[in-house]
Design a protein around this motif. Structure first.
Motif, PDB file in Angstrom:
ATOM      1  N   ARG A 296       0.870  -1.122  -0.032  1.00  0.00           N
ATOM      2  CA  ARG A 296       0.153   0.130  -0.007  1.00  0.00           C
ATOM      3  C   ARG A 296       0.919   1.098  -0.162  1.00  0.00           C
ATOM      4  N   GLY A 302      -3.050  11.826   1.114  1.00  0.00           N
ATOM      5  CA  GLY A 302      -4.566  12.163   1.353  1.00  0.00           C
ATOM      6  C   GLY A 302      -5.108  13.354   1.468  1.00  0.00           C
ATOM      7  N   ILE A 304      -7.318  14.265   3.496  1.00  0.00           N
ATOM      8  CA  ILE A 304      -7.383  14.790   4.844  1.00  0.00           C
ATOM      9  C   ILE A 304      -5.827  14.708   5.777  1.00  0.00           C
ATOM     10  N   MET A 343      -6.647  10.838  -4.992  1.00  0.00           N
ATOM     11  CA  MET A 343      -7.303  10.318  -6.328  1.00  0.00           C
ATOM     12  C   MET A 343      -8.542  10.798  -5.975  1.00  0.00           C
ATOM     13  N   MET A 361      -6.709   3.165  -3.826  1.00  0.00           N
ATOM     14  CA  MET A 361      -7.496   3.154  -2.567  1.00  0.00           C
ATOM     15  C   MET A 361      -7.672   4.619  -2.318  1.00  0.00           C
ATOM     16  N   MET A 362      -9.118   4.590  -2.093  1.00  0.00           N
ATOM     17  CA  MET A 362      -9.624   6.185  -1.844  1.00  0.00           C
ATOM     18  C   MET A 362     -10.406   6.511  -0.614  1.00  0.00           C
ATOM     19  N   TYR A 387     -15.941  13.570   6.944  1.00  0.00           N
ATOM     20  CA  TYR A 387     -14.864  12.956   6.775  1.00  0.00           C
ATOM     21  C   TYR A 387     -13.546  13.601   7.502  1.00  0.00           C
ATOM     22  N   MET A 390      -7.317   9.440   9.847  1.00  0.00           N
ATOM     23  CA  MET A 390      -7.139   8.693  11.029  1.00  0.00           C
ATOM     24  C   MET A 390      -6.114   9.191  11.890  1.00  0.00           C
ATOM     25  N   ARG A 404      -0.943   4.035  14.685  1.00  0.00           N
ATOM     26  CA  ARG A 404      -0.742   4.383  13.151  1.00  0.00           C
ATOM     27  C   ARG A 404       0.469   5.277  12.863  1.00  0.00           C
ATOM     28  N   TYR A 405       0.585   6.099  13.896  1.00  0.00           N
ATOM     29  CA  TYR A 405       1.625   7.437  13.631  1.00  0.00           C
ATOM     30  C   TYR A 405       2.681   7.080  14.615  1.00  0.00           C
ATOM     31  N   GLU A 414      -1.861  14.560  12.621  1.00  0.00           N
ATOM     32  CA  GLU A 414      -1.376  14.561  11.162  1.00  0.00           C
ATOM     33  C   GLU A 414      -2.657  14.192  10.322  1.00  0.00           C
TER      34      GLU A 414
HETATM   35  P1  XMP Z   1      -7.931  10.467   0.029  1.00  0.00           P
HETATM   36  O1  XMP Z   1      -7.255  11.475  -0.725  1.00  0.00           O
HETATM   37  O2  XMP Z   1      -8.533   9.499  -0.830  1.00  0.00           O
HETATM   38  O3  XMP Z   1      -6.846   9.629   0.884  1.00  0.00           O
HETATM   39  O4  XMP Z   1      -8.910  11.019   1.130  1.00  0.00           O
HETATM   40  C1  XMP Z   1      -6.917   8.609   1.760  1.00  0.00           C
HETATM   41  C2  XMP Z   1      -5.961   8.021   2.378  1.00  0.00           C
HETATM   42  O5  XMP Z   1      -5.193   8.854   3.606  1.00  0.00           O
HETATM   43  C3  XMP Z   1      -4.525   8.362   4.197  1.00  0.00           C
HETATM   44  N1  XMP Z   1      -4.813   8.960   5.647  1.00  0.00           N
HETATM   45  C4  XMP Z   1      -4.173   9.739   6.272  1.00  0.00           C
HETATM   46  N2  XMP Z   1      -2.855  10.093   5.937  1.00  0.00           N
HETATM   47  N3  XMP Z   1      -3.071  11.558   8.067  1.00  0.00           N
HETATM   48  C5  XMP Z   1      -2.257  10.999   6.771  1.00  0.00           C
HETATM   49  O6  XMP Z   1      -1.129  11.628   6.831  1.00  0.00           O
HETATM   50  C6  XMP Z   1      -4.443  11.099   8.367  1.00  0.00           C
HETATM   51  O7  XMP Z   1      -5.053  11.504   9.243  1.00  0.00           O
HETATM   52  C7  XMP Z   1      -4.757   9.987   7.430  1.00  0.00           C
HETATM   53  N4  XMP Z   1      -5.941   9.449   7.361  1.00  0.00           N
HETATM   54  C8  XMP Z   1      -5.954   8.618   6.372  1.00  0.00           C
HETATM   55  C9  XMP Z   1      -4.789   6.825   4.139  1.00  0.00           C
HETATM   56  O8  XMP Z   1      -3.573   6.068   3.459  1.00  0.00           O
HETATM   57  C10 XMP Z   1      -6.047   6.785   3.458  1.00  0.00           C
HETATM   58  O9  XMP Z   1      -6.303   5.767   2.497  1.00  0.00           O
END
Ligand code: XMP
Length: 483
Positions: A296, A302, A304, A343, A361-362, A387, A390, A404-405, A414
């Motif tokens: 992955r 992302g 967010i 994406m 993955m989105m 939305y 994480m 996760r972090y 983050e």
């Molecule tokens: P999209 O652009 O589709 O991306 O909204 C989803 C992906 O973002 C990642 N993800 C995060 N990365 N801080 C980050 O740096 C976060 O809080 C966070 N939450 C999710 C994750 O890989 C997801 O699939």
């Protein structure tokens, strides 16, 4: 290496909006393109789109809806192990012809207990069994909806139960269900012990979703996220999931590698690891971690994510995908690459594939669908769904995703919190994305995803070029649409 050369030789970490796909010679019409893909060594899906493991994106309802259409959702892990296992069970039970993991009740439990079970498992009928799993009766919503809550199940259940055996095939089961006008057929062994359950609902649904992705027993495919450091959760999920996603923001880390070895040793599901963003990370995984089934890829893209803002670290998804896919190719490794983050349009997915992705993955796109768990609200005349990242304060309140972090960032957010436009049922979004992706494949001249890897050529565009490539010089009332 001198310091100056760090920026003189800096990598060009380009992203989706920096490029266009160059049109190539084509012999196919877009609707002839085949978008089936491998997301792990062993698991294929019919639509190359995966919903992120995030608590505003993928719970059982989203996972079921996607698998029925031929795509996949990864159940999030921002909940207790029990809750995540229950989501996975729901996916597996959604359409099984014979449910093996039958939820039963005791004749001595009360109507109140039963009502709780109904809510917890989202089931309306239960076989009633004694301590030896022998069938005593059947109890359904109709038996208890008006009953006193302290009554015992033995007082409200139906004692005469029509049953089948392991030899009952699907056609016979349908006939029995129809002849007796019943909804559920418990399958029992010669001693009357419950071995499974066939339901009318599952039989009817099975014919309805022709494109669904299923396991060998005909149940929907299920994927779920876990931490590499949570072996008990991985083991608990393993009974129900086909694909396990070890979910951290920076997997290229000694402790993650060590912990992953243990998980791979202990689970049967295909294990996808991530996120990673560089050639080196992929090379280290390929050479040091036996048994990884998928990668992955993408850090900080992302919608967010605030990782790159807070830490100035990141590997944009397009750049990261090309790096990782090159390592996979160099080593001849049979490990699909999943591009993750940033994406928005089918074209972005096509570009990810041009640089070696097998699937996209989105989070953002799926968060807006009816089946996502986020709250739906109306603001200024439009509907939105909640939305958040994480790594955001909101997700971290629940504390299950803290690992996760990295350790120092546990006190820093983050990710951000916000709203995405409501997009309606996920089936429609899948239709739009599949149509757009096939159209892009038509321009590239590729009839399959591996052909996209081979044939797609990219052109770099400047910022001004990118604005010319989007609709321009035209007045359009209302908020602009993303696709
Ligand atoms: P999209 O652009 O589709 O991306 O909204 C989803 C992906 O973002 C990642 N993800 C995060 N990365 N801080 C980050 O740096 C976060 O809080 C966070 N939450 C999710 C994750 O890989 C997801 O699939």
């Amino acid at each position: 290496m001198g310091f100056r050369s760090k920026f003189e030789n800096a990598e060009k970490a380009l992203t989706f909006n920096d490029v266009l796909l160059l049109p190539g010679w084509t012999t196919l019409e877009p609707n002839e393109a085949d978008v089936m893909t491998n997301i792990t060594k062993n698991v294929k899906i019919n639509i190359p789109l995966i919903a992120s493991p995030m608590d505003t994106v993928t719970e059982a309802e989203m996972a079921i809806a996607l698998a029925r259409e031929g795509a996949l959702g990864v159940l999030h892990r921002n909940c207790s192990t029990k809750e995540e296992v229950e989501m996975a069970r729901r996916v597996k039970r959604a359409e099984a012809v014979i449910i093996r993991d039958v939820v039963t009740v005791s004749p001595d439990s009360t109507v109140e207990d039963l009502l709780k079970q109904m809510e917890e498992h989202n089931i309306k009928g239960f076989p009633v069994v004694d301590d030896e799993s022998k069938l005593q009766g059947i109890v359904t919503w109709r038996d208890v909806r008006l009953a006193e809550h302290d009554l015992k199940i033995r007082d409200v259940m139906t004692e005469e139960v029509i049953t089948g055996t392991e030899d009952t095939d699907l056609e016979q089961a349908m006939k029995i269900l129809h002849d007796h006008r019943i909804e559920k057929l418990p399958i029992v062994d010669k001693d009357g012990r419950v071995q499974g359950l066939i339901t009318m609902k599952d039989i009817t649904l099975k014919g309805k979703f022709q494109e669904a992705v299923r396991d060998e027993e005909g149940r929907l495919l299920c994927a779920a996220a876990t931490s590499p450091f949570d072996l008990p959760r991985a083991k608990a999920l393993d009974k129900y999931v086909d694909v396990m996603v070890l979910d951290v923001s920076h997997f290229h880390n000694k402790n993650c590698f060590e912990a992953t070895k243990e998980i791979i040793k202990n689970v049967e599901a295909d294990v996808i690891v991530g996120n990673i963003g560089t050639y080196q990370a992929a090379e280290d995984i390929i050479t040091q971690l036996d048994g990884v089934a998928g990668l992955r890829v993408g850090i900080g893209s992302g919608s967010i994510c605030s990782t790159s803002v807070v830490t100035r670290a990141g590997a944009p998804t397009m750049y990261a995908t090309s790096q990782v896919a090159d390592a996979v190719k160099t080593y001849g490794a049979d490990i699909p690459v999943i591009a993750d983050g940033g994406m928005r349009n089918p074209g972005d997915v096509a570009v990810a594939m041009a640089v070696g992705a097998s699937a996209a993955m989105m989070g953002n796109v799926f968060a807006g669908c009816s089946e996502s768990p986020g709250r739906l609200v109306a603001m200024e005349g439009r509907y939105y769904k909640e939305y958040y990242g994480m790594g955001s304060a909101k997700a971290r309140e629940k504390r299950f995703v803290m690992d996760r972090y990295s350790k120092p960032s546990k006190s820093i957010n983050e990710g951000v919190e916000g709203w995405v436009p409501y997009r309606g049922p996920v089936k429609e979004i899948l239709g739009e994305f599949t149509g757009g992706l096939k159209a892009a494949m038509g321009y590239v001249g590729a009839s399959t995803i591996p052909e996209v890897w081979e044939k797609a050529k990219l052109a770099l565009v400047t910022e001004r070029g990118a604005s010319e490539a989007a609709p321009h010089d035209i007045f359009r009332p209302g908020p602009s649409r993303t696709i």
